[in-house]
Design a protein around this motif. Structure first.
Motif, PDB file in Angstrom:
ATOM      1  N   ALA A 178      -3.244  -0.216   8.269  1.00  0.00           N
ATOM      2  CA  ALA A 178      -2.091   0.158   9.100  1.00  0.00           C
ATOM      3  C   ALA A 178      -2.365   1.478   9.821  1.00  0.00           C
ATOM      4  O   ALA A 178      -2.049   1.636  11.003  1.00  0.00           O
ATOM      5  CB  ALA A 178      -0.841   0.272   8.231  1.00  0.00           C
ATOM      6  N   TRP A 179      -2.975   2.427   9.110  1.00  0.00           N
ATOM      7  CA  TRP A 179      -3.312   3.731   9.714  1.00  0.00           C
ATOM      8  C   TRP A 179      -4.328   3.555  10.844  1.00  0.00           C
ATOM      9  O   TRP A 179      -4.159   4.081  11.937  1.00  0.00           O
ATOM     10  CB  TRP A 179      -3.872   4.655   8.630  1.00  0.00           C
ATOM     11  CG  TRP A 179      -3.949   6.103   9.019  1.00  0.00           C
ATOM     12  CD1 TRP A 179      -3.063   7.088   8.715  1.00  0.00           C
ATOM     13  CD2 TRP A 179      -4.994   6.724   9.794  1.00  0.00           C
ATOM     14  NE1 TRP A 179      -3.480   8.280   9.251  1.00  0.00           N
ATOM     15  CE2 TRP A 179      -4.660   8.089   9.923  1.00  0.00           C
ATOM     16  CE3 TRP A 179      -6.156   6.255  10.384  1.00  0.00           C
ATOM     17  CZ2 TRP A 179      -5.461   8.989  10.622  1.00  0.00           C
ATOM     18  CZ3 TRP A 179      -6.958   7.145  11.091  1.00  0.00           C
ATOM     19  CH2 TRP A 179      -6.612   8.495  11.201  1.00  0.00           C
ATOM     20  N   ALA A 205       1.191   4.463   8.216  1.00  0.00           N
ATOM     21  CA  ALA A 205       0.745   4.332   6.830  1.00  0.00           C
ATOM     22  C   ALA A 205       1.922   4.426   5.867  1.00  0.00           C
ATOM     23  O   ALA A 205       2.021   3.658   4.899  1.00  0.00           O
ATOM     24  CB  ALA A 205      -0.286   5.418   6.508  1.00  0.00           C
ATOM     25  N   VAL A 206       2.827   5.346   6.133  1.00  0.00           N
ATOM     26  CA  VAL A 206       4.012   5.503   5.279  1.00  0.00           C
ATOM     27  C   VAL A 206       4.883   4.246   5.335  1.00  0.00           C
ATOM     28  O   VAL A 206       5.395   3.780   4.308  1.00  0.00           O
ATOM     29  CB  VAL A 206       4.828   6.740   5.702  1.00  0.00           C
ATOM     30  CG1 VAL A 206       6.166   6.783   4.960  1.00  0.00           C
ATOM     31  CG2 VAL A 206       4.039   8.008   5.435  1.00  0.00           C
ATOM     32  N   THR A 210       5.862   1.792   2.247  1.00  0.00           N
ATOM     33  CA  THR A 210       7.264   1.474   1.937  1.00  0.00           C
ATOM     34  C   THR A 210       7.470  -0.030   1.847  1.00  0.00           C
ATOM     35  O   THR A 210       8.176  -0.525   0.951  1.00  0.00           O
ATOM     36  CB  THR A 210       8.193   2.066   3.009  1.00  0.00           C
ATOM     37  OG1 THR A 210       8.011   3.489   3.064  1.00  0.00           O
ATOM     38  CG2 THR A 210       9.651   1.753   2.698  1.00  0.00           C
ATOM     39  N   ARG A 211       6.852  -0.762   2.769  1.00  0.00           N
ATOM     40  CA  ARG A 211       6.949  -2.229   2.740  1.00  0.00           C
ATOM     41  C   ARG A 211       6.379  -2.781   1.443  1.00  0.00           C
ATOM     42  O   ARG A 211       6.981  -3.661   0.796  1.00  0.00           O
ATOM     43  CB  ARG A 211       6.200  -2.833   3.929  1.00  0.00           C
ATOM     44  CG  ARG A 211       6.301  -4.346   4.047  1.00  0.00           C
ATOM     45  CD  ARG A 211       5.371  -4.876   5.120  1.00  0.00           C
ATOM     46  NE  ARG A 211       3.983  -4.813   4.692  1.00  0.00           N
ATOM     47  CZ  ARG A 211       3.384  -5.757   3.953  1.00  0.00           C
ATOM     48  NH1 ARG A 211       4.062  -6.812   3.550  1.00  0.00           N
ATOM     49  NH2 ARG A 211       2.112  -5.642   3.630  1.00  0.00           N
ATOM     50  N   LEU A 212       5.247  -2.260   1.018  1.00  0.00           N
ATOM     51  CA  LEU A 212       4.618  -2.725  -0.219  1.00  0.00           C
ATOM     52  C   LEU A 212       5.473  -2.390  -1.437  1.00  0.00           C
ATOM     53  O   LEU A 212       5.559  -3.182  -2.378  1.00  0.00           O
ATOM     54  CB  LEU A 212       3.233  -2.091  -0.364  1.00  0.00           C
ATOM     55  CG  LEU A 212       2.170  -2.553   0.641  1.00  0.00           C
ATOM     56  CD1 LEU A 212       0.932  -1.670   0.547  1.00  0.00           C
ATOM     57  CD2 LEU A 212       1.806  -4.014   0.412  1.00  0.00           C
ATOM     58  N   LYS A 224       1.966   4.611  -4.176  1.00  0.00           N
ATOM     59  CA  LYS A 224       2.076   6.008  -3.753  1.00  0.00           C
ATOM     60  C   LYS A 224       0.727   6.720  -3.836  1.00  0.00           C
ATOM     61  O   LYS A 224       0.374   7.512  -2.949  1.00  0.00           O
ATOM     62  CB  LYS A 224       3.119   6.735  -4.609  1.00  0.00           C
ATOM     63  CG  LYS A 224       4.555   6.346  -4.293  1.00  0.00           C
ATOM     64  CD  LYS A 224       5.536   7.122  -5.147  1.00  0.00           C
ATOM     65  CE  LYS A 224       6.971   6.770  -4.782  1.00  0.00           C
ATOM     66  NZ  LYS A 224       7.947   7.493  -5.638  1.00  0.00           N
ATOM     67  N   GLU A 225      -0.020   6.451  -4.901  1.00  0.00           N
ATOM     68  CA  GLU A 225      -1.345   7.053  -5.035  1.00  0.00           C
ATOM     69  C   GLU A 225      -2.274   6.581  -3.926  1.00  0.00           C
ATOM     70  O   GLU A 225      -3.058   7.371  -3.366  1.00  0.00           O
ATOM     71  CB  GLU A 225      -1.933   6.693  -6.404  1.00  0.00           C
ATOM     72  CG  GLU A 225      -1.229   7.375  -7.567  1.00  0.00           C
ATOM     73  CD  GLU A 225      -1.767   6.912  -8.913  1.00  0.00           C
ATOM     74  OE1 GLU A 225      -2.751   6.140  -8.926  1.00  0.00           O
ATOM     75  OE2 GLU A 225      -1.201   7.316  -9.935  1.00  0.00           O
ATOM     76  N   SER A 226      -2.183   5.301  -3.587  1.00  0.00           N
ATOM     77  CA  SER A 226      -3.016   4.756  -2.516  1.00  0.00           C
ATOM     78  C   SER A 226      -2.654   5.403  -1.172  1.00  0.00           C
ATOM     79  O   SER A 226      -3.537   5.725  -0.369  1.00  0.00           O
ATOM     80  CB  SER A 226      -2.840   3.233  -2.427  1.00  0.00           C
ATOM     81  OG  SER A 226      -3.249   2.609  -3.634  1.00  0.00           O
ATOM     82  N   LEU A 227      -1.355   5.596  -0.945  1.00  0.00           N
ATOM     83  CA  LEU A 227      -0.905   6.242   0.287  1.00  0.00           C
ATOM     84  C   LEU A 227      -1.461   7.660   0.395  1.00  0.00           C
ATOM     85  O   LEU A 227      -1.947   8.069   1.454  1.00  0.00           O
ATOM     86  CB  LEU A 227       0.622   6.270   0.348  1.00  0.00           C
ATOM     87  CG  LEU A 227       1.233   7.071   1.506  1.00  0.00           C
ATOM     88  CD1 LEU A 227       0.836   6.478   2.848  1.00  0.00           C
ATOM     89  CD2 LEU A 227       2.764   7.120   1.360  1.00  0.00           C
ATOM     90  N   GLN A 228      -1.382   8.401  -0.686  1.00  0.00           N
ATOM     91  CA  GLN A 228      -1.871   9.779  -0.665  1.00  0.00           C
ATOM     92  C   GLN A 228      -3.367   9.845  -0.372  1.00  0.00           C
ATOM     93  O   GLN A 228      -3.841  10.746   0.326  1.00  0.00           O
ATOM     94  CB  GLN A 228      -1.548  10.473  -1.992  1.00  0.00           C
ATOM     95  CG  GLN A 228      -0.057  10.721  -2.218  1.00  0.00           C
ATOM     96  CD  GLN A 228       0.584  11.456  -1.054  1.00  0.00           C
ATOM     97  OE1 GLN A 228       0.071  12.454  -0.564  1.00  0.00           O
ATOM     98  NE2 GLN A 228       1.727  10.955  -0.608  1.00  0.00           N
TER      99      GLN A 228
END
Length: 234
Positions: A178-179, A205-206, A210-212, A224-228
């Protein structure tokens, strides 16, 4: 499970939505109830995974999420209804056809913004119990073929390291895609003013994270860890 209406009509092939409700154990020992089932197919050139959520955050309260092997995804609200027995021919993983009888219809409804990236609005799918004792979902992507998606067994406990690693990598790749897609879109814009007005890769990405989290609330911490990691450029 056989169901019947007040008028006495019998629905012997109806799928009870109670089977979508599952209690899982998180890594910290907490119990959590989830309201979705995951389905997959090995057929090529189609979404590889479908999630049906019977308690979703939209006006209809139910939703379908479709994801391709490349990480592309789409969301649609759905309605689920018990219908008179219907005989169908479906296509399984191996490409062979077989006949099934169904009583549970899933209709794909329009979203608020009428986005229809997979051209599925108005199409119908069907839930039924398969020979393996789990649930299958058959969806028509064209006028001629109903493709069978077979239920993926949910994790009952997320303390197994191998499964944790697999899930984390999957979420990371989806958020990273997505990013990257949003960054590529921005890079393709020549007008500086337009560039400043579009969504940033960070926001994309955020939104994906959120969708996931909505689909997989049991894995919020992993997501959340994956996003960071993505935001940190790891």
């Amino acid at each position: 499970m056989t169901e019947s209406s007040e008028e006495g009509e019998v629905f012997p092939y109806a799928v009870t939505l109670d089977d979508f409700i599952q209690e899982i154990t998180l890594s910290n020992g907490d119990k959590k109830v989830i309201y979705h089932l995951d389905f997959s197919t090995k057929q090529e050139n189609l979404p590889t995974t479908i999630v049906l959520n019977i308690k979703d955050n939209n006006d209809l309260g139910q939703a379908i999420y479709l994801t391709s092997s490349e990480g592309e995804s789409a969301f649609y609200p759905i309605s689920i209804k018990t219908i008179p027995t219907k005989k169908l021919t479906i296509v399984g993983d191996d490409g062979s056809e077989r006949a099934v009888a169904v009583n549970t219809r899933v209709k794909i409804e329009a979203t608020h913004d009428n986005a229809d990236s997979m051209a599925l609005i108005g199409k119908e799918g069907y839930l039924f119990y398969n020979d393996q004792g789990t649930i299958s979902f058959a969806l028509a992507f064209d006028k001629h073929h109903l493709i069978e998606y077979v239920q993926i067994e949910q994790r009952k406990n997320d303390t197994e390291q191998t499964k944790d690693n697999t899930e984390e990598d999957s979420y990371y790749q989806s958020i990273l895609l997505a990013w990257e897609k949003q960054q590529e879109y921005i890079d393709s814009i020549d007008d500086p003013k337009v560039k400043q007005s579009v969504q940033t890769p960070h926001a994309a990405a955020v939104m994906e994270a959120t969708r996931l989290e909505i689909i997989y609330p049991e894995d919020v911490e992993v997501i959340k860890e994956s996003l960071q990691k993505v935001l940190a450029g790891e």
